[in-house]
Motif scaffolding. Structure first.
Motif, PDB file in Angstrom:
ATOM      1  N   ILE A   1       0.820  -1.211   0.000  1.00  0.00           N
ATOM      2  CA  ILE A   1       0.000   0.000   0.000  1.00  0.00           C
ATOM      3  C   ILE A   1       0.859   1.268   0.000  1.00  0.00           C
ATOM      4  CG2 ILE A   1      -1.608   1.353   1.411  1.00  0.00           C
ATOM      5  CD1 ILE A   1      -2.907  -1.274   2.227  1.00  0.00           C
ATOM      6  N   ARG A   2       2.037   1.220   0.614  1.00  0.00           N
ATOM      7  CA  ARG A   2       2.881   2.417   0.755  1.00  0.00           C
ATOM      8  C   ARG A   2       3.071   3.180  -0.562  1.00  0.00           C
ATOM      9  NH1 ARG A   2       6.403   0.606   4.186  1.00  0.00           N
ATOM     10  NH2 ARG A   2       5.387   1.638   5.917  1.00  0.00           N
ATOM     11  N   PRO A   3       3.351   2.523  -1.697  1.00  0.00           N
ATOM     12  CA  PRO A   3       3.535   3.285  -2.943  1.00  0.00           C
ATOM     13  C   PRO A   3       2.275   4.011  -3.408  1.00  0.00           C
ATOM     14  CG  PRO A   3       4.428   1.064  -3.179  1.00  0.00           C
ATOM     15  CD  PRO A   3       3.686   1.113  -1.886  1.00  0.00           C
ATOM     16  N   LEU A   4       1.128   3.583  -2.945  1.00  0.00           N
ATOM     17  CA  LEU A   4      -0.134   4.211  -3.355  1.00  0.00           C
ATOM     18  C   LEU A   4      -0.455   5.461  -2.538  1.00  0.00           C
ATOM     19  CD1 LEU A   4      -2.252   0.929  -3.660  1.00  0.00           C
ATOM     20  CD2 LEU A   4      -1.007   2.139  -5.484  1.00  0.00           C
ATOM     21  N   LEU A   5       0.249   5.653  -1.434  1.00  0.00           N
ATOM     22  CA  LEU A   5       0.010   6.809  -0.575  1.00  0.00           C
ATOM     23  C   LEU A   5       0.704   8.049  -1.129  1.00  0.00           C
ATOM     24  CD1 LEU A   5       0.628   5.150   2.908  1.00  0.00           C
ATOM     25  CD2 LEU A   5      -1.575   5.732   1.901  1.00  0.00           C
ATOM     26  N   PRO A   6       0.169   9.218  -0.786  1.00  0.00           N
ATOM     27  CA  PRO A   6       0.870  10.447  -1.174  1.00  0.00           C
ATOM     28  C   PRO A   6       2.259  10.456  -0.515  1.00  0.00           C
ATOM     29  CG  PRO A   6      -1.278  10.944  -0.209  1.00  0.00           C
ATOM     30  CD  PRO A   6      -1.052   9.480  -0.065  1.00  0.00           C
ATOM     31  N   PRO A   7       3.259  11.065  -1.152  1.00  0.00           N
ATOM     32  CA  PRO A   7       4.623  11.042  -0.611  1.00  0.00           C
ATOM     33  C   PRO A   7       4.720  11.462   0.858  1.00  0.00           C
ATOM     34  CG  PRO A   7       4.633  11.989  -2.801  1.00  0.00           C
ATOM     35  CD  PRO A   7       3.190  11.769  -2.425  1.00  0.00           C
ATOM     36  N   ALA A   8       3.937  12.441   1.270  1.00  0.00           N
ATOM     37  CA  ALA A   8       4.002  12.914   2.657  1.00  0.00           C
ATOM     38  C   ALA A   8       3.515  11.871   3.659  1.00  0.00           C
ATOM     39  CB  ALA A   8       3.191  14.194   2.807  1.00  0.00           C
ATOM     40  N   LYS A   9       2.741  10.912   3.191  1.00  0.00           N
ATOM     41  CA  LYS A   9       2.173   9.890   4.081  1.00  0.00           C
ATOM     42  C   LYS A   9       2.943   8.565   4.052  1.00  0.00           C
ATOM     43  CE  LYS A   9      -1.527  12.173   5.381  1.00  0.00           C
ATOM     44  NZ  LYS A   9      -1.855  12.435   6.754  1.00  0.00           N
ATOM     45  N   ARG A  10       3.975   8.460   3.231  1.00  0.00           N
ATOM     46  CA  ARG A  10       4.674   7.189   3.048  1.00  0.00           C
ATOM     47  C   ARG A  10       5.617   6.832   4.183  1.00  0.00           C
ATOM     48  NH1 ARG A  10       6.080   7.818  -3.303  1.00  0.00           N
ATOM     49  NH2 ARG A  10       3.902   7.900  -3.973  1.00  0.00           N
ATOM     50  N   GLY A  11       6.049   7.806   4.956  1.00  0.00           N
ATOM     51  CA  GLY A  11       6.972   7.521   6.040  1.00  0.00           C
ATOM     52  C   GLY A  11       8.348   7.137   5.580  1.00  0.00           C
ATOM     53  N   GLU A  12       8.761   7.596   4.404  1.00  0.00           N
ATOM     54  CA  GLU A  12      10.063   7.234   3.837  1.00  0.00           C
ATOM     55  C   GLU A  12      11.195   8.097   4.375  1.00  0.00           C
ATOM     56  OE1 GLU A  12       9.307   7.518  -0.321  1.00  0.00           O
ATOM     57  OE2 GLU A  12       8.244   5.593  -0.370  1.00  0.00           O
ATOM     58  N   ASP A  13      10.898   9.209   5.053  1.00  0.00           N
ATOM     59  CA  ASP A  13      11.934  10.128   5.559  1.00  0.00           C
ATOM     60  C   ASP A  13      12.372   9.719   6.965  1.00  0.00           C
ATOM     61  OD1 ASP A  13      11.315  11.495   3.248  1.00  0.00           O
ATOM     62  OD2 ASP A  13      10.088  12.977   4.264  1.00  0.00           O
ATOM     63  N   GLY A  14      12.040   8.522   7.380  1.00  0.00           N
ATOM     64  CA  GLY A  14      12.331   8.123   8.752  1.00  0.00           C
ATOM     65  C   GLY A  14      11.226   8.498   9.704  1.00  0.00           C
ATOM     66  N   HIS A  15      10.222   9.201   9.201  1.00  0.00           N
ATOM     67  CA  HIS A  15       9.078   9.550  10.032  1.00  0.00           C
ATOM     68  C   HIS A  15       8.035   8.457   9.906  1.00  0.00           C
ATOM     69  CE1 HIS A  15      10.961  13.451   9.147  1.00  0.00           C
ATOM     70  NE2 HIS A  15      10.613  13.740  10.398  1.00  0.00           N
ATOM     71  N   PRO A  16       7.460   8.036  11.016  1.00  0.00           N
ATOM     72  CA  PRO A  16       6.405   7.007  10.936  1.00  0.00           C
ATOM     73  C   PRO A  16       5.185   7.520  10.218  1.00  0.00           C
ATOM     74  CG  PRO A  16       6.717   7.784  13.212  1.00  0.00           C
ATOM     75  CD  PRO A  16       7.749   8.471  12.364  1.00  0.00           C
ATOM     76  N   VAL A  17       4.481   6.600   9.620  1.00  0.00           N
ATOM     77  CA  VAL A  17       3.258   6.922   8.878  1.00  0.00           C
ATOM     78  C   VAL A  17       2.210   7.432   9.816  1.00  0.00           C
ATOM     79  CG1 VAL A  17       1.442   5.984   7.424  1.00  0.00           C
ATOM     80  CG2 VAL A  17       3.769   5.212   7.126  1.00  0.00           C
TER      81      VAL A  17
END
Length: 103
Positions: A87-103
């Motif tokens: 599901i992560r790739p379907l989320l908007p970039p700000a919601k993906r938690g890829e910057d080390g920030h939890p979703v």
């Protein structure tokens, strides 16, 4: 050091046990009731079984239940992780938690 353990009396196969526990009395009694029911079911299964042997068989049965539940939980956890990954790739970039920030 303060001892936060409670004293709970339970009865298993006609014997009273005084337990010191951090768990609630309701939880402790529920666990003891499960052990009592399991031992009694083994003893009532037809063949004459001594209480000590029935307790060992009950411990094996309860441990088997525990191991099966743990395996089911691990499988479910793996499924949830895979779903989150899908599901992560379907989320908007700000919601993906890829910057080390939890979703």
């Amino acid at each position: 050091m303060i001892d936060n353990k409670l004293v709970v009396k339970v009865r298993i196969v006609g014997e009273e046990y005084t337990l010191r526990t951090e768990a609630s009395p309701e939880h402790t009694k529920s666990v003891a009731d499960h052990v009592d029911r399991t031992i009694r079911a083994i003893m009532g299964a037809g063949s004459t079984v001594e209480t000590q042997k029935a307790a060992i068989l009950a411990a094996l049965q309860i441990t088997d239940e525990l191991f099966r539940e743990r395996a089911a939980m691990e499988a479910l956890t793996a499924d949830i992780r895979q779903l989150a990954s899908d599901i992560r790739p379907l989320l908007p970039p700000a919601k993906r938690g890829e910057d080390g920030h939890p979703v």
